[in-house]
Write a protein that holds these residues in place. Structure first.
Motif, PDB file in Angstrom:
ATOM      1  N   HIS A 257      40.766  61.401  67.925  1.00  0.00           N
ATOM      2  CA  HIS A 257      41.294  60.149  68.465  1.00  0.00           C
ATOM      3  C   HIS A 257      42.775  60.316  68.777  1.00  0.00           C
ATOM      4  O   HIS A 257      43.479  61.025  68.065  1.00  0.00           O
ATOM      5  N   ALA A 301      40.987  44.035  57.060  1.00  0.00           N
ATOM      6  CA  ALA A 301      41.316  43.700  58.455  1.00  0.00           C
ATOM      7  C   ALA A 301      40.348  44.453  59.343  1.00  0.00           C
ATOM      8  O   ALA A 301      39.804  45.487  58.936  1.00  0.00           O
ATOM      9  N   LEU A 302      40.117  43.948  60.541  1.00  0.00           N
ATOM     10  CA  LEU A 302      39.325  44.729  61.490  1.00  0.00           C
ATOM     11  C   LEU A 302      40.164  45.901  61.979  1.00  0.00           C
ATOM     12  O   LEU A 302      41.389  45.917  61.879  1.00  0.00           O
ATOM     13  N   TRP A 303      39.491  46.914  62.501  1.00  0.00           N
ATOM     14  CA  TRP A 303      40.186  48.082  63.030  1.00  0.00           C
ATOM     15  C   TRP A 303      40.957  47.670  64.275  1.00  0.00           C
ATOM     16  O   TRP A 303      40.479  46.840  65.054  1.00  0.00           O
ATOM     17  N   GLY A 305      41.544  49.732  66.647  1.00  0.00           N
ATOM     18  CA  GLY A 305      40.613  50.329  67.608  1.00  0.00           C
ATOM     19  C   GLY A 305      41.191  50.663  68.968  1.00  0.00           C
ATOM     20  O   GLY A 305      42.414  50.675  69.172  1.00  0.00           O
ATOM     21  N   ALA A 311      37.692  43.505  69.162  1.00  0.00           N
ATOM     22  CA  ALA A 311      36.784  44.124  68.200  1.00  0.00           C
ATOM     23  C   ALA A 311      35.332  43.951  68.634  1.00  0.00           C
ATOM     24  O   ALA A 311      34.516  44.872  68.537  1.00  0.00           O
ATOM     25  N   ARG A 314      34.603  46.285  71.410  1.00  0.00           N
ATOM     26  CA  ARG A 314      34.564  47.686  70.985  1.00  0.00           C
ATOM     27  C   ARG A 314      33.251  48.027  70.292  1.00  0.00           C
ATOM     28  O   ARG A 314      32.775  49.144  70.368  1.00  0.00           O
ATOM     29  N   ARG A 315      32.663  47.063  69.605  1.00  0.00           N
ATOM     30  CA  ARG A 315      31.429  47.364  68.876  1.00  0.00           C
ATOM     31  C   ARG A 315      30.173  47.231  69.723  1.00  0.00           C
ATOM     32  O   ARG A 315      29.067  47.435  69.235  1.00  0.00           O
ATOM     33  N   THR A 320      32.253  54.839  71.096  1.00  0.00           N
ATOM     34  CA  THR A 320      32.973  55.077  69.838  1.00  0.00           C
ATOM     35  C   THR A 320      32.616  56.453  69.280  1.00  0.00           C
ATOM     36  O   THR A 320      31.641  57.076  69.707  1.00  0.00           O
ATOM     37  N   LEU A 321      33.412  56.867  68.320  1.00  0.00           N
ATOM     38  CA  LEU A 321      33.136  58.111  67.582  1.00  0.00           C
ATOM     39  C   LEU A 321      33.407  57.826  66.112  1.00  0.00           C
ATOM     40  O   LEU A 321      34.523  57.443  65.749  1.00  0.00           O
ATOM     41  N   ASP A 322      32.397  57.985  65.279  1.00  0.00           N
ATOM     42  CA  ASP A 322      32.539  57.712  63.855  1.00  0.00           C
ATOM     43  C   ASP A 322      32.075  58.890  63.008  1.00  0.00           C
ATOM     44  O   ASP A 322      31.075  59.530  63.323  1.00  0.00           O
TER      45      ASP A 322
ATOM     46  N   GLY B 239      30.406  50.094  64.655  1.00  0.00           N
ATOM     47  CA  GLY B 239      31.316  51.152  65.099  1.00  0.00           C
ATOM     48  C   GLY B 239      32.211  50.657  66.217  1.00  0.00           C
ATOM     49  O   GLY B 239      31.724  50.205  67.244  1.00  0.00           O
ATOM     50  N   ALA B 241      34.554  48.243  65.662  1.00  0.00           N
ATOM     51  CA  ALA B 241      35.214  47.041  65.143  1.00  0.00           C
ATOM     52  C   ALA B 241      35.808  47.281  63.768  1.00  0.00           C
ATOM     53  O   ALA B 241      36.797  46.664  63.391  1.00  0.00           O
ATOM     54  N   ASN B 247      37.051  58.492  58.840  1.00  0.00           N
ATOM     55  CA  ASN B 247      37.991  58.820  59.911  1.00  0.00           C
ATOM     56  C   ASN B 247      39.424  58.579  59.452  1.00  0.00           C
ATOM     57  O   ASN B 247      40.327  59.389  59.721  1.00  0.00           O
TER      58      ASN B 247
END
Lengths: 478, 478
Positions: A257, A301-303, A305, A311, A314-315, A320-322, B239, B241, B247
């Protein structure tokens, strides 16, 4: 066994005037609610756990029960053997060549019961609690599969016919990744030919709020193995001289990232189509309160991102990459001063429409190889199939028909969701049959599918059956 | 029990003319080699595994055996109870107030035997194989402890006296981290008062090549725990959010080194004294071939590491930071698509002289807190004691005496090593007794201490006993 011969049977080709006939079917459904519930309870009592070999007979019983139920509803139905658990193919194709043909996909196998101590009653002893039926499979997916059988029965028993040609493909291996589904579909593409596919294996947006799941993300799943010294080394004697595989792995993961939290794999975003204002508006329309969302998940807190997206965007509509797992060195209590010989990470990427999973998979491999430092060796594994994302085309006639059916049955405008998870069967159906899928689901967001005390809301199920009966009419009119 | 009264006894205060008397002692040692080996075998047969509670009696037997052996050598010796395993204190302090007083530290407890299948014979059945004695404890540290008893006996049996005042502190908890040693030393500081401490619990540079270990690194050991959502989440549904703790952990670990592979903790290098040209020359003098070193460890290349230092410097005289363990998420076979609820890392720093472990520990905590992103919570644990590095002062008289003793016994100039590992007892001795340690070790680099088939080279042990007998004389003359 599959019925031989042409898949569209002869029959009256005139359009059915929907307004009158559908109300008769809906009235029938309302009258038969109690019996339909008893039938669901019957099916739920069968512990059709597809992952457990000693339940193979139960899985077959559930498939046979489904075949019989389709037949008593007025469909033709046969069991088809696969290399694993059998499946049911049923149809009524008497609506004529002018009427559209729709394929329903669902499954009657279920997840294992898990920890029995967490269940209030036996997982295969359906229990009525107020408006809910608690039982494994009640929501995922037995309750939802039967909605189509109920709706078909209502039309056939009241009108003697369906307004569309209907095909049902009910498998029993969904919970083990549907290993025999794709070969079956490819082999029987002519039989399964259709104008669209209806799937009810998703959920409502919230209790009583109907939803159409418009898209799912694709996925590529990788495992990275680093190895350094031939065995764990004393971190005092060798620390500083030897590349530490765990430190190296952390640096490699961190490098995936950038400072804007964008994935650094070259070309990762090349094919991503920016969300339309409509896509973003649909997500805003869900009205999810981020603060409450974070509190429910238990995160402080939420990411922050990927920069430029909320958020909730993004979801669902951004890739995404997790990291899914990390393993290295000493994992017990206390201290052990080693340079680990090995370190590994499981990583998955969720992809959005127009990204090509195979291309992303290759790009990941090349990128991670470039990030691997000289002091360690790397091995790469891909887990599972590389799946593309899928989105139902916004002009698909079944989408409009589903909106109308849901609106009428729930007396609420359905919302359109983009689901962050992955359903590899959707792009597979598209590729193998050239048909698009419409996902309308009736499970409650807190139905606890796959968990203890899985449950389904019975009024929602009844509204679901009505929505599908109405959907058939709207499809005929579309 | 500890003998009461003054620690320096009366006795002839005249210097012993070393050249004559030491040769008599050495001659005695050569004559008694066979008996001394039999004694080592006797001690090695006792399975004094201090980590295993059911071996407590064996540990006590080893301690009693050591007390008896010290007495038969001519020393006074008593067992002292601690809160755990007992220890032996022995002495001969008749050399007079003008003669220097040296304290020997060693241990007679051993590591567990490990996997018995990996041993050629029983771990507590000493086996002679050519020049080697194979047995648990033969090298670490029974064989080396007995060298001092042998050397003292040689002097006492031939000359009736030692050239120095000698104190022996032999514990039986070294392999469990010496929990009762420091309290004992602080409580008995007057008894243990000395001009220097001799320790033989290290190794030769290579077989036949004597070595003095001049310094050890300090250590601070941390564990970082990150927690995100209250349980693992579906990586598709969440993923993008939710901050992924795995990570986040990777990014935090990666941020602990900069592009020059220097540790980024503010102030980390502030107190580091740059190595002298002599320090670097001593390391070069070891003549370690980096390519062969890498091949022996099985790594494709050595780490490029901190810019400006060689691999051999980085592993001995430069501070480092290594991950010792990583844990997060799904670690089984195959794929599981989760955002892990937790991720944790064990990390240790090796410190060099003048760095203050307590200060580094605090600086690490502050730095890692600053690196922790808002979407996860962090918990920090410190494992074990924070130990400073230690270096024997280059002008310590015992250092020169040890060089001479080793040179004469081995007919080779000893090399001076800086060991990358940590020995927290060295700064502890310095702090509690105000005395410096000289480390001269006789274990072979491939003695396999702590592993299967631990072994000691008998000719090296015999030369070791001679080196110590000579060291006593040189200490008296220093």
């Amino acid at each position: 066994m599959i019925p031989a011969g042409p898949t569209k049977r002869n029959g009256p080709a005139t359009r059915i005037p929907e307004a009158t006939h559908v109300e008769t079917a809906v009235e029938y459904l309302r009258k038969e609610q109690k019996r339909h519930l008893d039938e669901l309870i019957e099916l739920c009592k069968i512990p059709s756990i597809s992952t457990k070999p000693d339940h193979a007979d139960d899985v077959r019983r559930a498939v046979e029960w489904t075949r019989d139920k389709c037949r008593s509803a007025g469909l033709t139905a046969e069991i088809h053997e696969t290399g694993g658990h059998p499946l049911v193919y049923a149809e009524w194709c008497g609506a004529g060549d002018d009427a559209p043909t729709y394929l329903v996909y669902g499954h009657v196998d279920v997840q294992p019961e898990g920890d029995l101590k967490l269940w209030d009653a036996g997982p295969f002893e359906p229990t009525r609690t107020g408006d809910w039926l608690v039982c494994r499979g009640s929501a995922d997916d037995k309750g939802q599969v039967l909605l189509y059988v109920r709706a078909a029965e209502a039309w056939l028993q009241t009108e003697g016919r369906l307004p569309i040609n209907l095909k049902l493909l009910i498998e029993a291996e969904e919970e083990i990744g549907s290993p025999h589904l794709e070969p079956f579909i490819r082999e029987h593409a002519a039989l399964l030919k259709c104008d669209g596919i209806l799937i009810s294996d998703t959920g409502l947006a919230r209790d009583g709020q109907p939803a159409i799941t418009r898209g799912t993300r694709g996925m590529v799943y990788k495992e990275v193995f680093l190895s350094g010294p031939k065995h764990d080394l004393h971190s005092g004697q060798f620390g500083g001289a030897v590349q530490n595989p765990a430190n190296a792995l952390a640096a490699m993961i961190a490098a995936l990232h950038d400072d804007d939290n964008r994935v650094t794999i070259p070309g990762f975003y090349d094919d991503v189509v920016d969300p339309t204002e409509e896509d973003r508006a649909q997500i805003r329309a869900l009205g999810i309160d981020d603060e409450q969302f974070a509190a429910d998940l238990g995160v402080p807190a939420l990411w922050e991102g990927e920069r430029g997206y909320t958020a909730q965007e993004r979801r669902s509509i951004r890739p995404t990459l997790d990291v899914n797992g990390l393993t290295s060195g000493f994992q017990g209590q206390g201290a052990n001063t080693i340079i680990p010989a090995r370190a590994s990470a499981k990583l998955s990427m969720r992809l959005v429409p127009n990204q090509n999973a195979a291309k992303i998979s290759k790009a990941f491999d090349a990128h991670i190889r470039g990030l691997c430092p000289p002091g360690v060796r790397m091995k790469l594994t891909t887990h599972g199939a590389e799946a593309d994302a899928y989105v139902t085309p916004s002009d698909h006639p079944a989408l409009r028909a589903a909106v109308r059916g849901l609106r009428e049955a729930f007396d609420q405008e359905p919302v359109q969701l983009r689901e962050g998870g992955s359903l590899p069967i959707l792009p597979m159906f598209k590729e193998a049959l050239g048909a698009d899928c419409v996902l309308l689901g009736f499970a409650s967001p807190n139905c606890n599918a796959h968990g203890p005390n899985e449950k389904v809301n019975l009024p929602d199920l009844d509204r679901g059956a009505e929505a599908i009966a109405r959907l058939f009419a709207h499809l005929a009119a579309s």
